[in-house]
Design a protein around this motif. Sequence first.
Motif, mmCIF file in Angstrom:
data_model
loop_
_atom_site.group_PDB
_atom_site.id
_atom_site.type_symbol
_atom_site.label_atom_id
_atom_site.label_comp_id
_atom_site.label_asym_id
_atom_site.label_seq_id
_atom_site.Cartn_x
_atom_site.Cartn_y
_atom_site.Cartn_z
ATOM 1 N N ASP A 45 0.799 -1.089 -0.070
ATOM 2 C CA ASP A 45 -0.243 -0.044 -0.021
ATOM 3 C C ASP A 45 1.052 1.239 0.130
ATOM 4 O O ASP A 45 1.586 1.466 0.997
ATOM 5 C CB ASP A 45 -0.935 -0.079 1.205
ATOM 6 C CG ASP A 45 -1.652 1.018 1.391
ATOM 7 O OD1 ASP A 45 -1.547 2.081 0.676
ATOM 8 O OD2 ASP A 45 -2.871 0.992 1.881
ATOM 9 N N VAL A 192 -10.077 0.281 -3.205
ATOM 10 C CA VAL A 192 -9.816 0.631 -1.787
ATOM 11 C C VAL A 192 -11.040 0.723 -1.025
ATOM 12 O O VAL A 192 -11.268 0.093 0.077
ATOM 13 C CB VAL A 192 -9.129 1.789 -1.702
ATOM 14 C CG1 VAL A 192 -8.860 2.310 -0.580
ATOM 15 C CG2 VAL A 192 -7.851 1.745 -2.576
ATOM 16 N N SER A 210 -4.389 -4.169 -0.937
ATOM 17 C CA SER A 210 -3.197 -4.278 -1.782
ATOM 18 C C SER A 210 -2.697 -5.715 -1.624
ATOM 19 O O SER A 210 -1.468 -5.917 -2.055
ATOM 20 C CB SER A 210 -2.260 -3.334 -1.267
ATOM 21 O OG SER A 210 -1.942 -3.838 0.111
#
Lengths: 536, 308, 323
Positions: A45, A192, A210
């Motif tokens: 991330d 996300v 991620s």
Amino acid sequence: MIRRALSLLCLLLCLAGCQRETQVEKANRDKILIVGNSTDPKSLDPHLVTGVIESNIIRALLEGLVADDPKTDNAYPPGAATSWEHNPEFTEWTFHLRHDGQWSDGTPLTAHDFVFAYHRLLHPDLAGPYAEMLYFLKNAEAFNRGEITDFDQVGAKAIDDHTLHISLKEPVPFLPDITRHYTWFPIPRHVVLRFSKNGNTISDRFTPWSDAGNLVGNGPFILKEWRFNDKIETAKNPRYWNAANVKLNGVRFVPVENFYTETRGFLAGQLHATYQLPPPLVDKLKAEHPEFVRQEPYIATDFIRINTTRPVLDQPKVRMALSKAIDRKLLCDHILQGNTPCGTITPDMGDYQPDHIVSYDPQGAKDLLAEAGFPDGKGFPRFKILMSSSGSRGTVEALQAMWKQTLGVMIDVQPMDWGSYISSQQKLDFDISLAAWTGDYLDPSTFLLMWTKDNGNNNTGWHSEEYENLLAEAAHQSNPAQRLALFKQAERLFMEAQPVLPISFRGRNYLLRPEVKNWHPLLLDNHPWGALSLEP
Amino acid sequence: MLKVILSRLFQSILVMFVLYTITFFLVKALPGNPLQGDKAMPPHIMAKREAYYGFDQSPLEQYTRQLSKFLQGDPGFSFRLEGRPVAEIIGQAFPVSLQLGVIAMTIAVSIGIPAGCIAAARKNGLLDTLSMSIAMIGICLPSFVTGPILAEWLGRALKLAPAYGWDPAKPATWFLPALTLGLAYAAYLSRLTRAGMLETLSQDFVRTARAKGVPGWRILVRHCLRGGLIPAVAYIGPAFAGIVSGSLVIESVFQIPGLGRHFIKSIETRDTPVILGVTMLYGALVITANFLTDLAGIWLNPRLRKAA
Amino acid sequence: MNSDEKGSSLWLDAWLRLRRNRAAMVGLFLLILIGSSCILLPALTDFLKDPNKTDLVHRNLKPGAEHWFGTDHLGRDLFSRVIFGGRISIAVGLITTFVSVTIGIVWGAIAGYVGGRTDAFLMRVVDILYALPFLVVIILLGKILEPLTDQLTESTVHLVAGENADTKQLVSTRNWVEPLTTLVPVFIAIGALSWLTVSRIVRAQVQSVASLDFVEAARSLGLGHFRILFRHILPNTLGPIIVYTTLTIPGVMMFEATLSFLGLGVKAPNSSWGVLIQEGANFMLTNPLQLLFPALFFSLTLFSLNFLGDGLRDATDPKAAKD
């Protein structure tokens, strides 16, 4: 019986070992590039990390507005943006995104993804460790500190799906450079959010977005697998805008922490490129395998921090004496092979070439120490030089000997494990410390901004109003040449005070197989993975 | 017997609890902050992060919170590999270490114990001196020396086996690391076996048997092996627990994704959840191994068997 | 068997038997040779070169008349470094092994002999200590002991040099006092951590011997527990203990090097065999002699110790006396 078992064992081993092609040969066929990357990334991330290791992998998965050029640091090929313009003061920038830009799941990439990314990294609840990289944006710092809560006041706006407007708090002529740092990359808003707590929380810290399988990117490669301490596997992203020109089918990042092991693995045909060649092996490999050895400049500096709040070390003369007693050329020739001696903190970059303020001068060092009240080192307190247990003991012992032989001063060595080392430095609980700094972008500010009063990376106790005024003046200067001149002046002031003793500009020593094409020396070492190819 | 096992189980739970508690507070006492990377972050960000992890609470509160989670089977998330479940990290690394450890221990036992027996039987003879000298070389040379030598020589020069890397599916990659690790333990085992055998060989009942004309090898195998193995077995237990929970040097020399590297890294970065996870795993292994050793000790010693 | 009568001649007998063992005598001779050169040579000033004087231009020299073992990667005389390092390694090896083996023997013997709850308690403590992350313990110990060591060094230097010593005397005293005082934390750290396996081995041996007939006999004679344990049982377990002791020494010497890289133990630029070997390992491919010489001294010492240990075991074997 035993003999038969033994011969069977030999046979098995031969079958297993002898004939099998090396990993590199197989990878050449599969067009997979295998690179040593030192250690596992903390995370993939981009908003949770600060390091170079992470950058190497994230650059394969995500792409910023401006791309990296494989040949030079000073070209700005289009990335997610095709063109950009700025006002004469370098404070207002408009980036035009490419219309065919899309995420690896087919969702269009828009300016909103960039704004979302900046919003998320600056969000106080996310507490992103490297939010500072976005403080160039107007009101970014206030938003990050929670002083304002309306993100609309921050200088990043999506005019429409394909136009991103950036307002900066001060002139930043090198903004295209900055946007190549992963903190400026877009992240897939839809992914996300999907993985966040209620499906719409921007500041959720740990979500599996991620992870391999979830991560959706806009870079030349997509994440396939991450096995800790083993490998990170990426595969070509067919939806990358320039996929037609991406020649590799994937890049495999291998976290080899032991560089001797890495070198052995390379020579045994397991890696295309290593992360670092251990200094003791440099000469040997240059003689035996000159075709593999690469020695290139890099923007990192090895130096010594001095705790200027300690009595005696608070005297600039003492610090200068310690500094002048260091024979940097000798160190670089014999211990830090591949580094170049330096008398200042910032390596040359583009138009910025700082003066080298300090150099080896044993007599001058002795005189200065005597002037400070310690002729021949008499009465000089016994200080300790802090180092991390993985640091170069040879360097420290050589320094220790130089100080002893030139100044008559005995400095003890104090090795510590990494955690204690960092903690002692940040608490100013040390006398002298062996340290290093790697620049994040090609501008002297990446080496100079940290020496201000409250900066967490200063760790010397030194600060100067005059220095900070110069930096502030430079920050408001929109003329690039004058700006650099101010930095140069600030750097001179800093170096004359010697709160840090520069030792060497670090070189990158590593091994690279000749079949890797389009890999050129780059100061930031950001080789664009998408532009490389394998031609055995 | 059941009573022995039950009482041992109860003790083990106690041991695990004490181990968790001591380790937790030892790690808390270490200087350094797990959230701190090599670059400093502004205090307002640090404060947020600390609050997120509950570092703003007192150590005792943190301890009870983490312990209760741990008891529910959730060892938490790593700080170093931020957000990664500890269970996932250990779940990836432990099978590798276990596999390497079992192979290495097999090599160690199958070389070390016979060598020790032969040396004891031929005490001060040529075989004894030879095998014990080889063992001493194995003891004197640490594995960070033997590992690279074997890798360069058998691996790179003779190309007998891969000099680098680990693949659970390719037995060739197991060879050098397991050999390096196994030989070191074999050296220790052979020395201990020899000593134990000699101790038993000089007992009265052996003299009696010998006087009765029982053949030498038969005395060795039938009468002495049990008693003679006692020190070696006492050594194997904890050594086995240690070897399967990862060995940093071998993993780093051969680039193996085992538990040892995670463990050392987690300590260097004060990654409490991983430290606790690995420590508890290792604790469980030590307890089990020592229990099995004790059982083996009882089996090897007929008189203790009666007492139990 | 009358133990008093035996006791008077036991050690003499043992010595006579030891003298007949050639390997043990060679070992003893080598040990004395290496030990005395490491202890005495540094005292003969001018004989050895300064082990800490660097000369980067003349680094990695081959062995020759000037530098018998050549020079290391910083141009320091390797022979001096090996000799000076030997001092530290031998001190560490002997003292910490003594500490850890003593703790281990007492702990294991009590557990094995008393048995029952005492045994369970003592062995569970061992289990816990096994599983504790030793690196954490070492870092903490270092943190706690470091300032104490500095104080110890200061006060020892002043004590040895006397009240009225001038700077020069202080410096020269310091030069030999300091390498020793900095080792105190090593003795503590290793001593506290490396007795566990000894205790388990001793316990197992004691358990097995305690059930033998002659112990029953001693018990029925009404001898005290202490006497039975230390006079009758332990001598019968001596073999594996001596062997394990000789096995502990190399481990301890290498452990000292690990500690040194974490800030405990020998302080740079001083060195020990363990540190020399660890550093030499980095130059294995480029300059193998830097690994070879310290490793050779290290191994020779341990071989000798080992053969001496075997000889001692044979010589002190209470049953062998009957032959």
